[in-house]
Scaffold this motif. Structure first.
Motif, short mmCIF file in Angstrom:
data_model
loop_
_atom_site.label_atom_id
_atom_site.label_comp_id
_atom_site.label_asym_id
_atom_site.label_seq_id
_atom_site.Cartn_x
_atom_site.Cartn_y
_atom_site.Cartn_z
N ALA A 127 8.12 -78.62 -91.40
CA ALA A 127 6.71 -78.25 -91.41
C ALA A 127 6.49 -76.74 -91.46
CB ALA A 127 6.01 -78.83 -90.18
N GLY A 128 7.45 -75.98 -90.99
CA GLY A 128 7.27 -74.53 -90.96
C GLY A 128 6.16 -74.15 -90.00
N ASP A 129 5.14 -73.43 -90.50
CA ASP A 129 4.01 -73.01 -89.66
C ASP A 129 2.94 -74.08 -89.54
OD1 ASP A 129 5.17 -70.55 -89.20
OD2 ASP A 129 4.16 -69.58 -90.89
N LYS A 130 3.09 -75.19 -90.26
CA LYS A 130 2.08 -76.24 -90.22
C LYS A 130 2.38 -77.23 -89.09
CE LYS A 130 0.44 -75.97 -94.94
NZ LYS A 130 0.03 -76.77 -96.11
N HIS A 131 1.49 -78.21 -88.93
CA HIS A 131 1.59 -79.16 -87.82
C HIS A 131 2.47 -80.36 -88.17
CE1 HIS A 131 -1.51 -76.80 -86.10
NE2 HIS A 131 -2.51 -77.31 -86.80
N VAL A 132 3.05 -80.94 -87.12
CA VAL A 132 3.75 -82.22 -87.22
C VAL A 132 2.77 -83.29 -86.77
CG1 VAL A 132 5.63 -83.63 -86.31
CG2 VAL A 132 6.03 -81.22 -86.84
N THR A 134 -3.42 -79.00 -93.04
CA THR A 134 -2.64 -78.37 -91.96
C THR A 134 -1.37 -79.12 -91.62
OG1 THR A 134 -3.94 -79.51 -90.25
CG2 THR A 134 -4.70 -77.31 -90.95
N ALA A 135 -1.19 -80.32 -92.17
CA ALA A 135 0.00 -81.12 -91.88
C ALA A 135 1.19 -80.61 -92.69
CB ALA A 135 -0.25 -82.59 -92.21
N GLY A 136 2.31 -80.41 -92.00
CA GLY A 136 3.52 -79.98 -92.68
C GLY A 136 4.58 -81.06 -92.72
N TRP A 141 5.41 -98.12 -97.25
CA TRP A 141 4.35 -97.47 -98.01
C TRP A 141 4.41 -95.97 -98.04
CZ3 TRP A 141 2.38 -94.35 -94.42
CH2 TRP A 141 2.28 -94.79 -93.10
N ILE A 142 5.12 -95.35 -97.11
CA ILE A 142 5.08 -93.90 -97.00
C ILE A 142 5.52 -93.23 -98.29
CG2 ILE A 142 6.02 -91.92 -95.75
CD1 ILE A 142 6.30 -93.84 -93.33
N GLY A 143 6.59 -93.70 -98.87
CA GLY A 143 7.10 -93.07 -100.08
C GLY A 143 6.20 -93.23 -101.28
N GLU A 144 5.28 -94.16 -101.25
CA GLU A 144 4.44 -94.43 -102.40
C GLU A 144 3.23 -93.51 -102.50
OE1 GLU A 144 3.47 -98.57 -102.54
OE2 GLU A 144 5.50 -99.15 -102.04
N TYR A 145 2.49 -93.28 -101.40
CA TYR A 145 1.26 -92.52 -101.57
C TYR A 145 0.99 -91.46 -100.50
CZ TYR A 145 -0.82 -95.97 -98.37
OH TYR A 145 -1.10 -96.79 -97.33
N LEU A 146 1.93 -91.23 -99.61
CA LEU A 146 1.73 -90.16 -98.64
C LEU A 146 2.84 -89.11 -98.78
CD1 LEU A 146 0.61 -92.11 -95.47
CD2 LEU A 146 -0.80 -90.82 -97.05
N ALA A 147 3.24 -88.87 -100.00
CA ALA A 147 4.39 -88.01 -100.25
C ALA A 147 4.06 -86.53 -100.28
CB ALA A 147 5.06 -88.42 -101.55
N TYR A 148 2.82 -86.17 -99.91
CA TYR A 148 2.50 -84.74 -99.97
C TYR A 148 3.12 -83.95 -98.83
CZ TYR A 148 -1.28 -86.13 -96.80
OH TYR A 148 -2.01 -86.65 -95.75
N VAL A 149 3.70 -84.59 -97.84
CA VAL A 149 4.47 -83.91 -96.79
C VAL A 149 5.73 -84.74 -96.50
CG1 VAL A 149 2.49 -82.79 -95.69
CG2 VAL A 149 3.24 -85.03 -94.87
N PRO A 150 6.78 -84.11 -95.99
CA PRO A 150 7.98 -84.88 -95.62
C PRO A 150 7.68 -85.85 -94.49
CG PRO A 150 8.43 -82.52 -95.67
CD PRO A 150 6.95 -82.68 -95.79
N MET A 205 4.02 -71.13 -85.04
CA MET A 205 4.56 -72.48 -85.15
C MET A 205 3.43 -73.49 -84.97
SD MET A 205 7.45 -74.42 -82.84
CE MET A 205 8.80 -73.49 -83.52
N GLY A 206 3.46 -74.54 -85.77
CA GLY A 206 2.44 -75.56 -85.68
C GLY A 206 2.58 -76.43 -84.44
N ARG A 207 1.58 -77.27 -84.22
CA ARG A 207 1.57 -78.16 -83.06
C ARG A 207 2.05 -79.55 -83.46
NH1 ARG A 207 -3.24 -75.56 -83.14
NH2 ARG A 207 -4.41 -77.41 -83.72
N VAL A 208 2.44 -80.33 -82.45
CA VAL A 208 2.77 -81.74 -82.64
C VAL A 208 1.53 -82.52 -82.23
CG1 VAL A 208 4.28 -83.65 -81.97
CG2 VAL A 208 5.21 -81.33 -82.18
N ILE A 209 0.94 -83.23 -83.19
CA ILE A 209 -0.38 -83.84 -83.00
C ILE A 209 -0.33 -85.34 -83.29
CG2 ILE A 209 -2.78 -83.85 -83.78
CD1 ILE A 209 -2.34 -80.93 -84.69
#
Length: 197
Positions: free
Chosen positions: A127-132, A68-70, A85-94, A1-5
């Motif tokens: 995130a699954g196994d990636k980090h929050v 590593t960000a999930g 702005w989040i929906g415009e250009y940081l959409a590679y993670v939820p 499990m990923g970490r909360v960072i």
């Protein structure tokens, strides 16, 4: 499990934004100076986000975070100030936005109204196994107070803003262990593990 960072840029005197934050000045007066380390006129466009051109010394840090960000958790104030702005250009993670009220216009984000633990749990599931990744000082403080924060990654910029939005305010005593220091001329990247009782 990923970490909360917590992953955030801060001035030497502890501010993540200057005074008078507003949509026209999302990092407040003189606050854009905090992001200068993201830009370089002599580097090619970054593969993560085309609008950012990273200096060579900092590319590795941001690419590592992107890989590593999930999921990301931020606060409603950050979302509003940035104009969604989040929906415009940081959409590679939820993205999960902690709020008391869901806005009428919502893009790709998930708005969480039932507290920090729920926001982090939903982000962990996504995130699954990636980090929050936490990107808001108020959300970071709530995570820290609730025992949900595992790591703090601070990008320390050599500037004194004098006033503005503090990274940490009204928190309990917490011990940290420094696990990494990467120094560059325009920023120092510091990583700390949160020691939990």
């Amino acid at each position: 499990m990923g970490r909360v960072i917590l992953d955030i840029t801060v001035s030497l005197d502890g501010f993540v934004a200057g005074p008078n934050v507003c949509p026209e000045h999302p990092l407040g007066e003189s606050g854009m100076r905090l992001l200068d380390w993201h830009f370089s006129d002599d580097s090619p466009a970054n593969s993560i986000e085309e609008f950012i051109q990273l200096s060579a010394s900092c590319r590795e840090i941001l690419e590592e975070t992107a890989q590593t960000a999930g999921a990301r958790v931020t606060g409603r104030r950050t979302y509003d100030i940035a104009g969604g702005w989040i929906g415009e250009y940081l959409a590679y993670v939820p993205h999960f936005v902690l709020t008391h009220h869901v806005p009428a216009r919502a893009a790709q984000e998930t708005f969480v109204t039932d507290g920090i633990a729920s926001a982090v749990n939903q982000a962990r599931a996504a995130a699954g196994d990636k980090h929050v990744i936490i990107t808001s000082p108020s959300v970071a403080q709530q995570c820290l107070q609730s025992g949900l924060l595992d790591e703090i990654q601070v990008h320390l910029v050599p500037v004194l803003l004098g006033d503005g939005v503090r990274l940490f305010d009204c928190i309990d005593y917490t011990e940290l262990e420094c696990t990494r220091v990467i120094a560059a001329s325009d920023v120092t990247h510091l990583t700390y593990c949160v020691l939990k009782p």
